[in-house]
Design an enzyme around this catalytic site. Structure first.
Site, PDB file in Angstrom:
ATOM      1  N   SER A 182       0.840  -1.197   0.000  1.00  0.00           N
ATOM      2  CA  SER A 182       0.000   0.000   0.000  1.00  0.00           C
ATOM      3  C   SER A 182       0.878   1.253   0.000  1.00  0.00           C
ATOM      4  O   SER A 182       1.695   1.430  -0.907  1.00  0.00           O
ATOM      5  CB  SER A 182      -0.965  -0.042   1.189  1.00  0.00           C
ATOM      6  N   ASP A 280      -7.817  -2.873  -7.638  1.00  0.00           N
ATOM      7  CA  ASP A 280      -7.393  -2.605  -6.267  1.00  0.00           C
ATOM      8  C   ASP A 280      -8.519  -1.924  -5.484  1.00  0.00           C
ATOM      9  O   ASP A 280      -9.054  -0.888  -5.891  1.00  0.00           O
ATOM     10  CB  ASP A 280      -6.152  -1.718  -6.290  1.00  0.00           C
ATOM     11  N   HIS A 348      -6.383  -5.863  -1.830  1.00  0.00           N
ATOM     12  CA  HIS A 348      -5.396  -4.814  -1.571  1.00  0.00           C
ATOM     13  C   HIS A 348      -4.334  -5.410  -0.657  1.00  0.00           C
ATOM     14  O   HIS A 348      -4.618  -5.750   0.476  1.00  0.00           O
ATOM     15  CB  HIS A 348      -6.053  -3.603  -0.912  1.00  0.00           C
TER      16      HIS A 348
END
Length: 439
Positions: A182, A280, A348
């Site tokens: 991330s 995502d 994610h």
């Protein structure tokens, strides 16, 4: 903007926790290895502080056997703060201060020391860099007014941690991999070549971003929400001077564009691997369909469960995938040392847990798991290490374990699962949150 910032920060911090809450058990039943925190005592001399002035930290799990001279460093993720109000709030949490962090963390996925779950990197020295600056380890500034003092020192934190690790064996590394998830995946793009500069010239150094390929997307209201957000972030935290100079020169007079991976990627010299979902979840909820672009909530059901999306919404999602692949096409065609795994799971971060990294039910493209593809790329096994999956809904190996962002759920006060593994209701997440936050 404060609300948008808080939603971005909350969702990024929570996405992996949601995944943990609703994941099937680890393949071996092993809850993962807990590793203690190390504070960087010399960081103060470098002016390297978390947002609140606390010392930065990392967790080191020593390598052994044939991997004792190899190193894997993982940037922690957790969103960003791009204005004073949100950074003040963040400084009072574990995302802005080591004072509020758990003193041990679980090492699993690519950090696992279990050979069956992480065969290529299990015996390496593995480091998790704790994230407490709110700018992907890239800022270098500070703010002071009255009793409020904020340190925007992510770049110095990065340098301080590396300098602390070098005498512990990193300076003599034979092989090294820099990775992150991330906001930490974005850090990998920003610091990859700098990481290489610290290590021996004969070392094999490579980088991998997981869920860090944030697009300069046009949202459903025809705005560039992420571009606006990053522009403010770069300005507030003094990031521009730490961006790749070749990139900022090429994109003058908009140097903040070089915070986006799609623009800086072509300037990175170190071999790079990109792991990302083409759908995502974080980008779907905050780049493509941010709350500011959907004030009437027409996308709420689609966000909660992709099977509830109408044909127009599915077309928009397919367009996002097309834009992501377009941004990656030059890398796909021309990078001779790069690798990629772009699948079609609504997800994610996929390297952090065994379920997606390597398990009997982990996502696959051409029958290869993420761990196998990354390992083949790093060690040069075979020729094809650039994998792109077919578009939704054809991929039957996806878990799709993150049906909605927490902020959307809170906003709509919705319930119901949308979870295709156990059918557990999302409301259960909030009973677990106080426990999970300390993992």
């Amino acid at each position: 903007m404060k609300t948008t910032t808080q939603l971005l920060d909350l969702t990024a911090a929570m996405v992996l926790l949601i995944y943990v809450a609703f994941s099937p058990p680890l393949v071996s039943g092993d809850p993962g290895r807990r590793v203690s925190m190390t504070l960087v005592r010399d960081a103060a001399a470098l002016g390297a502080f978390c947002l609140d002035g606390s010392l930065p930290a990392y967790h080191l799990d020593r390598g052994f056997g044939a991997g004792s001279n190899n190193w894997l460093l993982q940037f922690e993720g957790g969103g960003w703060c791009n204005d004073i109000a949100s950074c003040v709030d963040r400084a009072k949490t574990r995302r802005g201060s080591t004072r509020y962090m758990s003193k041990t963390v679980v090492f699993t996925g690519v950090l696992s020391n279990n050979a069956s779950q992480n065969p290529d990197f299990y015996n390496w020295n593995k480091v998790r860099l704790r994230y407490c600056d709110g700018a992907s380890f890239a800022g270098d500034s500070q703010y002071g007014k009255g009793t409020s003092l904020l340190y925007f020192r992510g770049q110095r934190i990065w340098n301080a941690i590396i300098l602390d690790l070098l005498p512990k064996g990193l300076a003599k590394a034979h092989k090294a991999l820099l990775t992150g998830c991330s906001a930490g995946g974005l850090s990998t793009f920003l610091h990859c070549d700098n990481f290489t500069s610290y290590l021996p010239q004969n070392a094999s150094v490579k980088c991998m971003s997981d869920a860090g390929f944030f697009l300069d997307a046009i949202d459903i209201a025809a705005n560039r929400t992420m571009r606006s957000f990053y522009t403010q972030l770069v300005s507030l935290q003094g990031i521009q001077k730490n961006l790749d100079p070749s990139c900022t020169h090429a994109f003058f007079p908009e140097p903040s564009l070089c915070f986006f991976p799609q623009y800086v990627l072509r300037f990175i010299k170190t071999p790079f691997f990109i792991l990302n979902s083409a759908y995502d979840v974080f980008q779907f909820h905050h780049g493509l369909v941010p709350p500011s672009a959907d004030r009437t909530g027409r996308w709420n059901r689609c966000k909660l469960n992709v099977t509830a999306c109408n044909p127009h919404q599915l077309d928009v999602l397919q367009g996002f995938r097309k834009d992501m692949l377009g941004a990656l096409m030059n890398f796909f065609r021309n990078s001779t040392r790069g690798g990629m795994f772009i699948n079609s799971c609504f997800d994610h971060c996929q390297s952090a847990l065994e379920e997606t990294w390597l398990s009997p039910t982990s996502p696959r493209i051409n029958n290869k798991s993420i761990a196998e593809t990354v390992g083949d790329w790093y060690f040069g096994r075979g020729e094809e290490t650039k994998e792109i999956g077919c578009p939704y809904p054809c991929d039957k190996t996806c878990h799709n374990l993150i049906p909605a962002s927490t902020s959307d759920f809170l906003a709509s006060n919705a319930s119901g699962s949308g979870h295709n593994y156990r059918g557990t209701q999302l409301t259960f997440l909030f009973l677990l949150f106080d426990f999970l936050i300390f993992l």
